[in-house]
Design a protein around this motif. Structure first.
Motif, PDB file in Angstrom:
ATOM      1  N   TYR A  75       5.711   1.642 -12.759  1.00  0.00           N
ATOM      2  CA  TYR A  75       5.846   2.714 -11.768  1.00  0.00           C
ATOM      3  C   TYR A  75       4.505   3.348 -11.446  1.00  0.00           C
ATOM      4  CZ  TYR A  75      10.694   2.265 -13.197  1.00  0.00           C
ATOM      5  OH  TYR A  75      11.931   1.766 -13.480  1.00  0.00           O
ATOM      6  N   ALA A  93      -0.718   3.421   4.487  1.00  0.00           N
ATOM      7  CA  ALA A  93       0.515   3.332   3.694  1.00  0.00           C
ATOM      8  C   ALA A  93       0.885   1.878   3.435  1.00  0.00           C
ATOM      9  CB  ALA A  93       1.652   4.052   4.415  1.00  0.00           C
ATOM     10  N   LYS A  94       0.646   1.037   4.431  1.00  0.00           N
ATOM     11  CA  LYS A  94       0.980  -0.377   4.261  1.00  0.00           C
ATOM     12  C   LYS A  94       0.118  -1.028   3.178  1.00  0.00           C
ATOM     13  CE  LYS A  94       3.000  -1.216   8.781  1.00  0.00           C
ATOM     14  NZ  LYS A  94       2.675  -1.545  10.170  1.00  0.00           N
ATOM     15  N   PHE A  96      -1.118   0.518   0.503  1.00  0.00           N
ATOM     16  CA  PHE A  96      -0.594   0.955  -0.792  1.00  0.00           C
ATOM     17  C   PHE A  96       0.729   0.257  -1.120  1.00  0.00           C
ATOM     18  CE2 PHE A  96      -3.649   4.476  -0.321  1.00  0.00           C
ATOM     19  CZ  PHE A  96      -4.165   4.508  -1.604  1.00  0.00           C
ATOM     20  N   SER A  97       1.592   0.116  -0.102  1.00  0.00           N
ATOM     21  CA  SER A  97       2.857  -0.610  -0.312  1.00  0.00           C
ATOM     22  C   SER A  97       2.589  -2.027  -0.773  1.00  0.00           C
ATOM     23  CB  SER A  97       3.661  -0.703   0.994  1.00  0.00           C
ATOM     24  OG  SER A  97       4.134   0.536   1.378  1.00  0.00           O
ATOM     25  N   ALA A 100       1.353  -2.196  -4.313  1.00  0.00           N
ATOM     26  CA  ALA A 100       2.438  -1.908  -5.247  1.00  0.00           C
ATOM     27  C   ALA A 100       3.308  -3.153  -5.415  1.00  0.00           C
ATOM     28  CB  ALA A 100       3.264  -0.726  -4.748  1.00  0.00           C
ATOM     29  N   LEU A 101       3.665  -3.787  -4.304  1.00  0.00           N
ATOM     30  CA  LEU A 101       4.498  -4.987  -4.369  1.00  0.00           C
ATOM     31  C   LEU A 101       3.763  -6.108  -5.102  1.00  0.00           C
ATOM     32  CD1 LEU A 101       6.154  -5.040  -0.819  1.00  0.00           C
ATOM     33  CD2 LEU A 101       7.274  -4.584  -3.008  1.00  0.00           C
ATOM     34  N   LEU A 105       4.876  -2.934  -8.866  1.00  0.00           N
ATOM     35  CA  LEU A 105       5.031  -1.497  -9.092  1.00  0.00           C
ATOM     36  C   LEU A 105       5.977  -0.874  -8.078  1.00  0.00           C
ATOM     37  CD1 LEU A 105       1.227  -0.734  -9.400  1.00  0.00           C
ATOM     38  CD2 LEU A 105       2.866  -0.757 -11.295  1.00  0.00           C
ATOM     39  N   LYS A 106       6.735   0.122  -8.510  1.00  0.00           N
ATOM     40  CA  LYS A 106       7.487   0.951  -7.579  1.00  0.00           C
ATOM     41  C   LYS A 106       6.815   2.316  -7.511  1.00  0.00           C
ATOM     42  CE  LYS A 106      11.085  -1.450  -6.095  1.00  0.00           C
ATOM     43  NZ  LYS A 106      11.289  -1.695  -4.657  1.00  0.00           N
ATOM     44  N   ILE A 107       6.580   2.802  -6.304  1.00  0.00           N
ATOM     45  CA  ILE A 107       5.998   4.137  -6.136  1.00  0.00           C
ATOM     46  C   ILE A 107       7.120   5.157  -6.268  1.00  0.00           C
ATOM     47  CG2 ILE A 107       4.728   5.663  -4.576  1.00  0.00           C
ATOM     48  CD1 ILE A 107       3.626   3.075  -3.235  1.00  0.00           C
ATOM     49  N   ILE A 108       7.036   6.024  -7.286  1.00  0.00           N
ATOM     50  CA  ILE A 108       8.153   6.936  -7.562  1.00  0.00           C
ATOM     51  C   ILE A 108       7.841   8.375  -7.211  1.00  0.00           C
ATOM     52  CG2 ILE A 108       9.244   5.509  -9.337  1.00  0.00           C
ATOM     53  CD1 ILE A 108       7.828   7.280 -11.427  1.00  0.00           C
TER      54      ILE A 108
END
Lengths: 286, 286
Positions: A75, A93-94, A96-97, A100-101, A105-108
């Motif tokens: 996370y 944002a893309k 960071f997305s 994460a992928l 990771l999931k952004i919580i």
């Protein structure tokens, strides 16, 4: 670590307000937590190149702290200051997305603000492995080692380590650095690290240079070191993002075989002994 | 929340990289985690006054997120940028230590850097109560309510809410604000909140103004609202740091009695109904 940072943390500790500060991350229940902040102008300049490479480097730096404690990154809490001149926040944002992928990771949560410069901090939470890996537990006669990727060894005769901090300095001052510098994109071998973690006595991420990290290990474990190799200049050098391991003599050959399987050379450079270790000061950090 | 921040978060969500984003904090195992960033020039100016008051306010804002999810604040990750002109880092460290001790927190990690301005972000980890408190779960006919401290009601006839954002704006522009403004020092009543959390159907921290929060609740719960009181101007106002609760009709009188015990008035201002709720746009956020 700079003197002011050191002073800050020492005062916090003396204030009896800290708990578990000292490892690359902290263990809380089933999770290992590690935070890293990245500030424009201090850690990077946007002029250096693509935001993707910049942000990926920061992910790798933080991910390596989690792996260094034998945990699987799960996370992410993202605190972000978007500079006013970045008009396309969706693009940011893309990135960071995508990161994460890419790293599972999931952004919580986190916080997003709009300000002057691009600042962000990543707080990663990793699922703790059965065995934790800490900085303590080293015994006299244990071997100290780092890892050399064979791909790089075969590739060139150039010194593999020690260049990163020079590249970073040059980049901060003049905006140029070799595109293959590991300061821009640290190498991370999670599978190998997770395999070695299980048989290591202790381990940590080399952030501030081997000599500084050795002095930390000496203090925590109340030990000194006998050097088995000629001390290299890069031992002073931060920005290397390497694992530093201690193995018991009985596990050393297994560790070497394991590293070999992952096309790495385990470089044994020192042995722990009773005593203490005094760092000869030479601070590279800016 | 500003449009750019909203855009950023929505793009993250669309990228399938988020998990659990929406409440004041996120639940992970036995913990509730909440992050808030505070940047000099955006959230505060150092010229306003003492660092102690400034930092305590930030702690209170973050603590209220943890209480709003019915958890007990336990641990803190502190990411701090110390400005070069603050020579006395020990003093700064002592303030953070003192705040941690005052609010029962242990600092377990973070990152410290030296830069231009005073920036910090607080990530609090709270021990989850038996019953979690979320934004979902509101049913038609539930009552919506906020809390009014009686001490303030008795003290003056002045409007209690809605001034904070004006004070903040004035402070950012002209550097002056009333010393008793709750924007400088939000009121926090942990015992009352923890008692009410147990009997509430849903709850959240009012950060961006009641109307905006209602529109969030409407969306999550697929409900609309019938207003029982005249809509007040402060319903638009952020910077209030108040709990917004939903109670089932059967629990309302118990909730009122509880609030009374803590010298508060539970102000019931709306009732949930089937339908939807459309926010009349009026964004106060800067």
């Amino acid at each position: 670590m700079q003197d002011r940072e050191k002073q800050f943390i020492q005062t916090l500790k003396r204030g009896n307000a800290t708990y578990g500060v000292g490892d690359d991350g902290v263990v809380l229940g089933d999770y290992v937590i590690a935070t890293d902040a990245f500030f424009e102008g201090i850690h990077f300049k946007r002029e250096w190149g693509s935001l993707e490479i910049l942000i990926e480097k920061c992910f790798l730096v933080n991910l390596s702290d989690i792996y260094a404690m034998n945990a699987i990154p799960k996370y992410l809490l993202l605190t972000l200051c978007v500079p006013k001149d970045i008009k396309d926040v969706k693009y940011l944002a893309k990135i960071f997305s995508a990161m994460a992928l890419k790293y599972g990771l999931k952004i919580i949560g986190g916080d997003t603000i709009v300000g002057e410069k691009l600042h962000f901090s990543l707080t990663l939470l990793g699922q703790k492995g059965k065995k934790g890996l800490y900085r303590c537990g080293i015994k006299p006669n244990d071997y100290l080692a780092y890892l050399n990727p064979k791909s790089i060894l075969n590739h060139s005769k150039k010194q593999v380590f020690g260049k990163n901090v020079l590249h970073l300095k040059r980049a901060l001052l003049f905006g140029i650095y070799p595109k293959d510098s590991r300061f821009a994109m640290p190498l991370l071998y999670p599978k190998m690290i997770l395999a070695l973690n299980v048989i290591a006595r202790a381990g940590m991420d080399i952030s501030d240079g081997i000599f500084i990290e050795l002095s930390r290990l000496a203090k925590i474990n109340k030990i000194g070191f006998t050097f088995l190799l000629k001390k290299s200049n890069w031992f002073y050098s931060p920005e290397e993002y390497q694992m530093l391991y201690a193995f018991s003599p009985y596990k050393l050959s297994k560790a070497k075989r394991l590293a070999n399987q992952y096309r790495h050379q385990l470089v044994v450079f020192a042995r722990a002994k009773r005593g203490s270790y005094k760092l000869v000061k030479k601070n590279w950090h800016r």
